[in-house]
Design a protein around this motif. Structure first.
Motif, short mmCIF file in Angstrom:
data_model
loop_
_atom_site.label_atom_id
_atom_site.label_comp_id
_atom_site.label_asym_id
_atom_site.label_seq_id
_atom_site.Cartn_x
_atom_site.Cartn_y
_atom_site.Cartn_z
N ARG A 88 3.76 4.20 -12.72
CA ARG A 88 2.32 4.46 -12.67
C ARG A 88 1.97 5.81 -13.26
N PHE A 89 2.94 6.71 -13.25
CA PHE A 89 2.72 8.07 -13.73
C PHE A 89 3.78 8.41 -14.79
N PRO A 90 3.80 7.69 -15.90
CA PRO A 90 4.88 7.88 -16.88
C PRO A 90 4.90 9.26 -17.51
N ASP A 91 3.77 9.94 -17.55
CA ASP A 91 3.71 11.24 -18.20
C ASP A 91 3.73 12.41 -17.20
N VAL A 92 3.96 12.10 -15.93
CA VAL A 92 3.95 13.14 -14.91
C VAL A 92 5.34 13.72 -14.75
N ASP A 93 5.41 15.02 -14.56
CA ASP A 93 6.67 15.69 -14.24
C ASP A 93 7.29 15.00 -13.02
N PRO A 94 8.51 14.49 -13.12
CA PRO A 94 9.12 13.78 -11.98
C PRO A 94 9.18 14.60 -10.71
N PRO A 119 0.58 7.10 -1.40
CA PRO A 119 1.10 8.28 -0.71
C PRO A 119 0.38 9.56 -1.14
N TYR A 120 0.30 10.51 -0.21
CA TYR A 120 -0.42 11.76 -0.49
C TYR A 120 0.07 12.44 -1.75
N VAL A 121 1.37 12.37 -2.00
CA VAL A 121 1.97 13.09 -3.12
C VAL A 121 1.39 12.65 -4.46
N ALA A 122 0.80 11.45 -4.51
CA ALA A 122 0.21 10.95 -5.75
C ALA A 122 -1.25 11.34 -5.92
N GLY A 131 18.89 16.26 -4.60
CA GLY A 131 19.18 15.15 -3.71
C GLY A 131 18.09 14.83 -2.71
N SER A 132 16.92 15.45 -2.86
CA SER A 132 15.81 15.18 -1.95
C SER A 132 15.25 13.78 -2.15
N PRO A 133 14.62 13.21 -1.12
CA PRO A 133 13.97 11.91 -1.31
C PRO A 133 12.84 12.01 -2.33
N THR A 134 12.53 10.91 -2.96
CA THR A 134 11.50 10.89 -3.99
C THR A 134 10.82 9.53 -4.00
N VAL A 135 9.64 9.46 -4.60
CA VAL A 135 8.98 8.16 -4.80
C VAL A 135 8.95 7.83 -6.29
N LEU A 136 9.90 8.38 -7.04
CA LEU A 136 9.94 8.14 -8.48
C LEU A 136 10.15 6.66 -8.78
N ASP A 137 11.05 6.01 -8.05
CA ASP A 137 11.30 4.58 -8.30
C ASP A 137 10.07 3.74 -8.02
N GLU A 138 9.32 4.09 -6.96
CA GLU A 138 8.15 3.30 -6.58
C GLU A 138 6.93 3.58 -7.46
N LEU A 139 6.75 4.84 -7.85
CA LEU A 139 5.51 5.23 -8.51
C LEU A 139 5.70 5.74 -9.94
N GLY A 140 6.93 5.88 -10.37
CA GLY A 140 7.18 6.47 -11.69
C GLY A 140 6.51 5.73 -12.83
#
Length: 342
Positions: free
Chosen positions: A112-118, A77-80, A101-110
């Motif tokens: 992969r990016f453990p040190d990234v600001d959620p 996804p572009y956000v990554a 409460g906004s949608p997120t891709v944290l569950d899918e990509l978190g």
């Protein structure tokens, strides 16, 4: 090196651009202007364009809303992507926060990016004070991709924005061709380098117009939903051309037409098709780019000409849009909007 003449090899390359658990759909791998024109009839693309043109509504808000167009990226996804992470990170640093409460891709990509600001994996609007930013990606063949639908289609399935690969309608890159097509008129001019022929150029003009019309349709239908419409798009590239009206092209250094079989075919932009008050404000301007180059050179301690290569790559793996020196100008414009009291 991937063979430009081998579609199967190019699809393998395309798969590397899509981060798991998302996966590319081979029929949505579009490598030339002709592929893009054909994609307008692909069921997923046609359904998407129907949705954004006739059904999509931005999430409700009582705040002043800024529509911010961002460019598509090779990474999905572009956000990554490096570019979106840099842009969104700067917005957060300037006090903009995702809506709860906004949608997120944290569950899918978190993982992969453990040190990234959620927050960098959040897909909702961003708020600061009484201003809200609605992020939308400008992309061929999807035209208008709201962040909240970046990974999930309106019906709940996967968004086509996570399933396609399109190197873009960039003639000068020399790889936006599909030599295996019967209607290919591209000519190989070097190892892995191709020059468009008449069919590529004609299809480019057609697709350019289709994307401009699609975005203009959305803006006209949603008239009044956005208080300001900005596009943060790279100088000289196709997304900027999609936006600009004929009377704006010269100051941006963007061609107003394409030469096809000895005829000049005009390029139509969104701002040709909407009312003056609905026009997209296209950023950064030429002066901002010149200022960013000079300040980047100062930061690196080199000449402006020596800094140009770093500038072109956005500091590494992106475009200049990701550079802090250029993002300063986006923040200045957003601050100006916030300062206006209505």
């Amino acid at each position: 090196m991937v063979s430009i003449t081998n579609r199967d090899e190019r699809i393998v390359e395309s798969r590397r651009k899509i981060l798991p658990p998302f996966a590319v759909e081979p029929s949505l791998c579009l490598y030339s202007p002709q592929d893009n024109v054909d994609a307008l009839h692909h069921p997923e693309v046609a359904d998407w364009l129907e949705f954004v043109r006739h059904t999509y509504e931005p999430l409700p808000t009582s705040l002043r809303r800024v529509l911010l167009f961002l460019p598509c990226t090779a990474t999905k996804p572009y956000v990554a992507s490096v570019e979106h992470q840099a842009i969104n990170g700067r917005l957060f640093a300037e006090g903009f926060e995702p809506v709860a409460g906004s949608p997120t891709v944290l569950d899918e990509l978190g993982t992969r990016f453990p040190d990234v600001d959620p927050r960098l994996l959040d897909l909702g609007p961003l708020r600061r004070g009484d201003v809200e930013i609605a992020r939308v990606v400008m992309s061929e063949p999807l035209a208008f991709v709201p962040y909240e639908h970046l990974v999930t289609a309106p019906g709940g399935g996967p968004s086509p924005a996570t399933r396609y690969d399109d190197p873009g309608l960039f003639e000068n890159r020399g790889n936006a061709v599909s030599p295996w097509r019967a209607d290919s008129t591209a000519e190989e001019v070097g190892v892995g380098r191709w020059r468009w022929g008449a069919n590529e150029r004609r299809a480019y003009v057609e697709m350019h117009g289709e994307m401009a019309v699609a975005v203009a349709d959305v803006l006209r239908r949603l008239d009044g939903a956005y208080d300001e419409v900005l596009a943060w798009v790279a100088p000289g590239l196709t997304h900027r051309s999609f936006c600009l009206a004929r009377d704006e092209r010269s100051e941006h250094g963007i061609a107003a037409s394409k030469l096809v079989d000895g005829r000049r075919l005009p390029l139509v932009g969104v701002n040709d098709l909407v009312d003056p008050e609905q026009r997209i404000e296209v950023l950064p301007d030429v002066e901002s780019c010149d200022d960013a180059r000079a300040r980047l050179a100062g930061r690196l301690g080199v000449s402006v000409s020596a800094a140009n290569a770093v500038y072109a790559r956005g500091g590494g793996g992106a475009t200049p849009l990701a550079l802090p020196e250029l993002l300063d100008h986006l923040i200045v414009r957003l601050d100006e909007i916030a300062a206006v009291r209505v």
